[in-house]
Design a protein around this motif. Sequence first.
Motif, short mmCIF file in Angstrom:
data_model
loop_
_atom_site.label_atom_id
_atom_site.label_comp_id
_atom_site.label_asym_id
_atom_site.label_seq_id
_atom_site.Cartn_x
_atom_site.Cartn_y
_atom_site.Cartn_z
N ILE A 1 0.82 -1.22 0.00
CA ILE A 1 0.00 0.00 0.00
C ILE A 1 0.85 1.26 0.00
O ILE A 1 0.57 2.20 -0.73
CB ILE A 1 -1.04 0.01 1.15
CG1 ILE A 1 -2.01 1.17 1.00
CG2 ILE A 1 -0.34 0.08 2.50
CD1 ILE A 1 -2.95 1.03 -0.12
N GLU A 2 1.90 1.30 0.80
CA GLU A 2 2.74 2.49 0.85
C GLU A 2 3.42 2.73 -0.50
O GLU A 2 3.51 3.86 -0.97
CB GLU A 2 3.78 2.38 1.96
CG GLU A 2 3.18 2.30 3.37
CD GLU A 2 2.35 3.52 3.76
OE1 GLU A 2 2.71 4.65 3.35
OE2 GLU A 2 1.34 3.35 4.46
N GLU A 3 3.89 1.67 -1.14
CA GLU A 3 4.53 1.79 -2.45
C GLU A 3 3.53 2.25 -3.50
O GLU A 3 3.85 3.07 -4.36
CB GLU A 3 5.16 0.45 -2.86
CG GLU A 3 5.92 0.52 -4.15
CD GLU A 3 7.11 1.47 -4.12
OE1 GLU A 3 7.45 2.01 -5.19
OE2 GLU A 3 7.70 1.68 -3.04
N LEU B 1 1.50 9.25 -6.23
CA LEU B 1 1.90 10.63 -6.04
C LEU B 1 2.97 11.05 -7.05
O LEU B 1 3.10 12.22 -7.38
CB LEU B 1 2.41 10.86 -4.61
CG LEU B 1 1.36 10.71 -3.52
CD1 LEU B 1 2.01 10.76 -2.15
CD2 LEU B 1 0.28 11.79 -3.64
N ASN B 2 3.72 10.09 -7.55
CA ASN B 2 4.81 10.34 -8.48
C ASN B 2 4.41 10.00 -9.92
O ASN B 2 5.26 9.88 -10.79
CB ASN B 2 6.03 9.51 -8.06
CG ASN B 2 7.30 9.99 -8.70
OD1 ASN B 2 7.43 11.15 -9.05
ND2 ASN B 2 8.24 9.09 -8.86
N LEU B 3 3.14 9.87 -10.19
CA LEU B 3 2.65 9.40 -11.48
C LEU B 3 3.07 10.30 -12.64
O LEU B 3 3.45 9.81 -13.70
CB LEU B 3 1.12 9.26 -11.45
CG LEU B 3 0.48 8.58 -12.64
CD1 LEU B 3 1.07 7.18 -12.84
CD2 LEU B 3 -1.02 8.49 -12.45
N ASN B 4 3.04 11.61 -12.46
CA ASN B 4 3.43 12.51 -13.55
C ASN B 4 4.87 12.26 -13.98
O ASN B 4 5.17 12.23 -15.17
CB ASN B 4 3.25 13.97 -13.13
CG ASN B 4 1.80 14.38 -13.14
OD1 ASN B 4 0.98 13.78 -13.83
ND2 ASN B 4 1.47 15.40 -12.37
N GLU C 1 6.12 11.00 -17.67
CA GLU C 1 7.07 11.80 -18.43
C GLU C 1 8.27 10.97 -18.83
O GLU C 1 8.77 11.07 -19.96
CB GLU C 1 7.50 13.03 -17.63
CG GLU C 1 6.43 14.08 -17.52
CD GLU C 1 6.82 15.23 -16.59
OE1 GLU C 1 7.96 15.27 -16.11
OE2 GLU C 1 5.95 16.10 -16.36
N GLU C 2 8.78 10.13 -17.93
CA GLU C 2 9.91 9.26 -18.23
C GLU C 2 9.57 8.29 -19.34
O GLU C 2 10.38 8.03 -20.23
CB GLU C 2 10.36 8.49 -16.98
CG GLU C 2 11.04 9.36 -15.94
CD GLU C 2 11.35 8.59 -14.66
OE1 GLU C 2 11.19 7.34 -14.64
OE2 GLU C 2 11.76 9.24 -13.68
N GLU C 3 8.34 7.75 -19.32
CA GLU C 3 7.93 6.81 -20.36
C GLU C 3 7.80 7.50 -21.71
O GLU C 3 8.13 6.93 -22.74
CB GLU C 3 6.61 6.14 -19.97
CG GLU C 3 6.75 5.13 -18.86
CD GLU C 3 5.44 4.47 -18.49
OE1 GLU C 3 4.40 4.75 -19.13
OE2 GLU C 3 5.45 3.66 -17.55
N GLU C 4 7.34 8.76 -21.72
CA GLU C 4 7.20 9.51 -22.97
C GLU C 4 8.57 9.81 -23.57
O GLU C 4 8.74 9.81 -24.78
CB GLU C 4 6.43 10.80 -22.74
CG GLU C 4 4.96 10.59 -22.52
CD GLU C 4 4.22 11.90 -22.22
OE1 GLU C 4 4.84 12.98 -22.24
OE2 GLU C 4 3.01 11.80 -21.99
#
Length: 87
Positions: free
Chosen positions: A67-69, A75-78, A82-85
């Motif tokens: 759950i914590e991960e 929270l770090n989804l953006n 961006e890294e994937e793009e």
Amino acid sequence: MKKINYYRQIISTLQSLNKSCPSCNMGKHIATAVDGEDLWGMTDKEFLKVLKDYQFESESDVFNGDIEEIIKQGLNLNNILEEEEEN
């Protein structure tokens, strides 16, 4: 006929949830269990049912250790997108 003591069963269920997932505090368990429900208007019987349903789901999911991960990744989804793009 003996009357069911929902209060004691609620406490027992919360203790069991604490044992199975000690990293989650009581507030997280309750908030997740009653997600979207009217807690103030809930009877003890209804509250016990949503807790038991939540307990069943949490024990059958990958919930406990991750759950914590999952929250951190959300929270770090953006940054992840961006890294994937870029790749």
